[in-house]
Motif scaffolding. Structure first.
Motif, PDB file in Angstrom:
ATOM      1  N   LYS A  58       1.353   0.987  10.024  1.00 57.18           N
ATOM      2  CA  LYS A  58       1.894   2.335   9.774  1.00 57.18           C
ATOM      3  C   LYS A  58       1.758   2.677   8.292  1.00 57.18           C
ATOM      4  O   LYS A  58       1.524   3.815   7.927  1.00 57.18           O
ATOM      5  CB  LYS A  58       3.380   2.379  10.166  1.00 57.18           C
ATOM      6  N   SER A 107      -4.232   9.552  14.375  1.00 52.60           N
ATOM      7  CA  SER A 107      -3.044   9.850  13.570  1.00 52.60           C
ATOM      8  C   SER A 107      -3.444   9.953  12.091  1.00 52.60           C
ATOM      9  O   SER A 107      -4.551   9.555  11.694  1.00 52.60           O
ATOM     10  CB  SER A 107      -1.987   8.769  13.757  1.00 52.60           C
ATOM     11  N   ARG A 116      -7.015   8.731  10.604  1.00 51.36           N
ATOM     12  CA  ARG A 116      -6.947   7.383  10.029  1.00 51.36           C
ATOM     13  C   ARG A 116      -8.348   6.895   9.584  1.00 51.36           C
ATOM     14  O   ARG A 116      -8.514   6.337   8.514  1.00 51.36           O
ATOM     15  CB  ARG A 116      -6.380   6.450  11.103  1.00 51.36           C
ATOM     16  N   TRP A 174      -3.955   5.825  25.577  1.00 55.44           N
ATOM     17  CA  TRP A 174      -3.199   6.766  24.765  1.00 55.44           C
ATOM     18  C   TRP A 174      -2.859   6.142  23.403  1.00 55.44           C
ATOM     19  O   TRP A 174      -2.960   6.782  22.357  1.00 55.44           O
ATOM     20  CB  TRP A 174      -1.950   7.207  25.535  1.00 55.44           C
ATOM     21  N   LYS A 175      -2.488   4.857  23.428  1.00 51.71           N
ATOM     22  CA  LYS A 175      -2.155   4.171  22.170  1.00 51.71           C
ATOM     23  C   LYS A 175      -3.365   4.178  21.236  1.00 51.71           C
ATOM     24  O   LYS A 175      -3.243   4.397  20.034  1.00 51.71           O
ATOM     25  CB  LYS A 175      -1.792   2.705  22.454  1.00 51.71           C
ATOM     26  N   ASN A 176      -4.544   3.915  21.817  1.00 50.89           N
ATOM     27  CA  ASN A 176      -5.777   3.896  21.030  1.00 50.89           C
ATOM     28  C   ASN A 176      -6.053   5.251  20.399  1.00 50.89           C
ATOM     29  O   ASN A 176      -6.370   5.352  19.217  1.00 50.89           O
ATOM     30  CB  ASN A 176      -6.956   3.527  21.940  1.00 50.89           C
ATOM     31  N   ILE A 177      -5.944   6.296  21.235  1.00 52.80           N
ATOM     32  CA  ILE A 177      -6.227   7.657  20.744  1.00 52.80           C
ATOM     33  C   ILE A 177      -5.236   8.004  19.632  1.00 52.80           C
ATOM     34  O   ILE A 177      -5.604   8.480  18.562  1.00 52.80           O
ATOM     35  CB  ILE A 177      -6.138   8.681  21.905  1.00 52.80           C
ATOM     36  N   LYS A 178      -3.967   7.714  19.906  1.00 53.34           N
ATOM     37  CA  LYS A 178      -2.921   8.053  18.928  1.00 53.34           C
ATOM     38  C   LYS A 178      -3.175   7.325  17.595  1.00 53.34           C
ATOM     39  O   LYS A 178      -3.046   7.906  16.519  1.00 53.34           O
ATOM     40  CB  LYS A 178      -1.573   7.631  19.513  1.00 53.34           C
ATOM     41  N   TYR A 179      -3.551   6.056  17.700  1.00 55.63           N
ATOM     42  CA  TYR A 179      -3.762   5.263  16.479  1.00 55.63           C
ATOM     43  C   TYR A 179      -4.922   5.832  15.661  1.00 55.63           C
ATOM     44  O   TYR A 179      -4.821   6.041  14.458  1.00 55.63           O
ATOM     45  CB  TYR A 179      -4.037   3.806  16.842  1.00 55.63           C
ATOM     46  N   ASN A 180      -6.031   6.094  16.345  1.00 55.73           N
ATOM     47  CA  ASN A 180      -7.226   6.535  15.630  1.00 55.73           C
ATOM     48  C   ASN A 180      -7.118   7.963  15.099  1.00 55.73           C
ATOM     49  O   ASN A 180      -7.700   8.288  14.078  1.00 55.73           O
ATOM     50  CB  ASN A 180      -8.457   6.414  16.528  1.00 55.73           C
TER      51      ASN A 180
END
Ligand code: SF4
Ligand code: SF4
Length: 469
Positions: A282, A389, A2, A381-387
């Protein structure tokens, strides 16, 4: 990804190092305001009003660079005022790059093309001719400007702002043409911003936008704006609810005859406006932690961490935050130790200071998400996934958006005032304030007194200058 890996890694490293050292408070982003002078007078801007008595002052270059060293934030947002008016802006950017900072160069876009032409003139070589031809074809530079770029020997030695993976232009865009020009109180600015963004992408700059949402902002228009900006290959977007600055509130009442509650958002209204932010993120590259997005959408509470985004300006370190001013301090660490931070913010929905009650702004709350304030299981986990993705794809049909819905099609908000300048007698009879189209609810500019026509004449002249008439 991202966002670029090098930038994400730099910020992550900074947070981890401080967490390991157990630093209680540290800076993530420095809001550096080298001056408050601006070429615009946007509705709702607290800066040019709060610092109206020091608009001619500038922070010396060395002090700006020292401030960045002192707080050691990995990212510096150069704002103002309009930072491209700062006489040493190129040297400031170069100095911060030397310090290995990530730079967000916030601008209203009006002088951006000039700065990019300076870069082209300094670095001109036959290899750059292909890009120059593309810009000429797209009518983003004129033949005369192209000739200056090719032949300006003196420009070769100038310090300029070159494309870099560490720099973003951050262009202020508050809506599509009609709305944006109305907010910045000048016609032609939206068109100029779009042209500057197009030029920046051709030249290989990273370019972001920042948008403030007000009470009357139409959410559908914001979505259309993102679609349109995505089709211009804009790299990232910041979006934040407007905050009712004391200075902006006073200005609203005195100059525009509007009540602040007609203009600024309450918490409840913010949550309604931002209800779809997770869907936006998204589809578009929104800057902001997933936790901050949940907070904006009303799915969790948060407490602000204003010391993580400190502001340095002509008066020193501004406390407690970018928005509210209870004092200025000579040093960042002095400010950290002297401010009673526990007096501010909102905890579990209860405001410690009444001025904080409706605040949900990016510069107060986004770092809270990154720093784990109000941590909930799964946030990391949300942070890692967001950055990490995939970056949302370009919105190919963005060009179908009716972006140029104002000045470009003869529907500028100053048009009625212009008619009155040409026919002052009609204005004296009240012709000016008579007709407000329902689709133009924020047309405060039209509720003018004939005595204000000089101001509109000046604005119109400015618009014409921007439009190159
Ligand atoms: S461009 Fe920025 S600093 Fe200038 S008036 Fe508008 S919001 Fe304020
Ligand atoms: S809530 Fe925090 S960021 Fe917002 S005005 Fe209050 S102290 Fe500043």
């Amino acid at each position: 990804m991202r966002f670029p890996l090098a930038l994400t890694a730099k910020i992550a490293r900074h947070i981890i190092q401080h967490k390991l050292r157990k630093t209680p408070k540290f800076a993530m982003v420095l809001q550096l305001e080298p001056l408050h002078t601006c070429n615009l007078t946007c509705t709702g801007c607290g800066r040019i009003r709060e610092y109206s008595t020091s608009l001619k002052d500038v922070v010396p270059l060395e002090k700006c660079l020292q401030a960045a060293m002192e707080c050691d934030a990995p990212m510096v947002s150069i704002c103002g005022g309009e930072p491209l008016i700062y006489p040493k802006i190129e040297e400031l950017v170069a100095g911060l790059l030397e310090q290995k900072r990530i730079i967000y160069l916030c601008t209203n876009g009006v002088f951006m093309r000039k700065k990019m032409r300076d870069y082209m003139a300094a670095d001109y070589s036959p290899q750059m001719e292909t890009k120059l031809q593309t810009l000429l074809k797209a009518q983003l530079v004129t033949e005369k400007e192209a000739e200056v770029i090719r032949s300006s020997e003196a420009a070769r030695s100038k310090v300029v702002i070159r494309p870099s993976q560490w720099i973003y232009w951050n262009v202020h865009v508050d809506g599509l043409e009609f709305t944006h020009d109305l907010i910045v109180e000048r016609e032609g600015v939206f068109k100029e911003c779009v042209e500057a963004i197009r030029m920046s992408k051709i030249l290989g700059y990273q370019t972001a936008t920042n948008t403030t949402v007000y009470k009357e902002t139409d959410v559908k228009e914001i979505e259309d704006m993102f679609k349109f900006l995505s089709s211009l290959d804009v790299d990232a977007h910041t979006i934040s609810p407007g905050y009712e600055y004391d200075a902006a509130k006073k200005d609203m009442v005195k100059r525009l005859g509007k009540q602040p509650e007609d203009f600024f958002l309450t918490r409840k209204m913010t949550r309604q406006k931002f209800a779809r932010i997770q869907e936006w993120s998204k589809a578009f590259t929104i800057i902001g932690t997933p936790m901050y997005q949940e907070f904006l959408a009303g799915k969790r509470e948060m407490t602000c961490t204003p010391w993580a985004i400190p502001t340095f300006n002509v008066k020193g370190w501004k406390a407690p935050c970018y928005l509210m001013t209870d004092g200025h301090y000579a040093g960042y660490h002095e400010m950290l130790s002297k401010v009673q931070w526990e007096k501010y913010g909102v905890v579990d929905g209860v405001a410690r200071d009444p001025r904080c009650e409706h605040c949900m702004v990016h510069c107060g709350y986004d770092p809270s998400g990154a720093l784990g304030t109000n941590y909930q299981r799964g946030d990391n986990w949300k942070n890692i996934k967001y950055n990490f993705s995939r970056k949302p794809a370009r919105y190919e049909r963005g060009h179908e958006v009716n972006a140029f819905n104002g000045f470009s099609i003869g529907k500028g908000h100053l048009a009625e005032a212009k008619a009155a300048i040409n026919n002052p007698r009609a204005a004296m009879k009240g012709g000016l304030s008579a007709s407000q189209h329902p689709a133009e609810p924020r047309n405060h500019a039209l509720g003018v007194e004939p005595s204000q026509l000089g101001e509109f004449a000046a604005k119109e002249a400015d618009s014409n200058r921007i439009a190159g008439k």
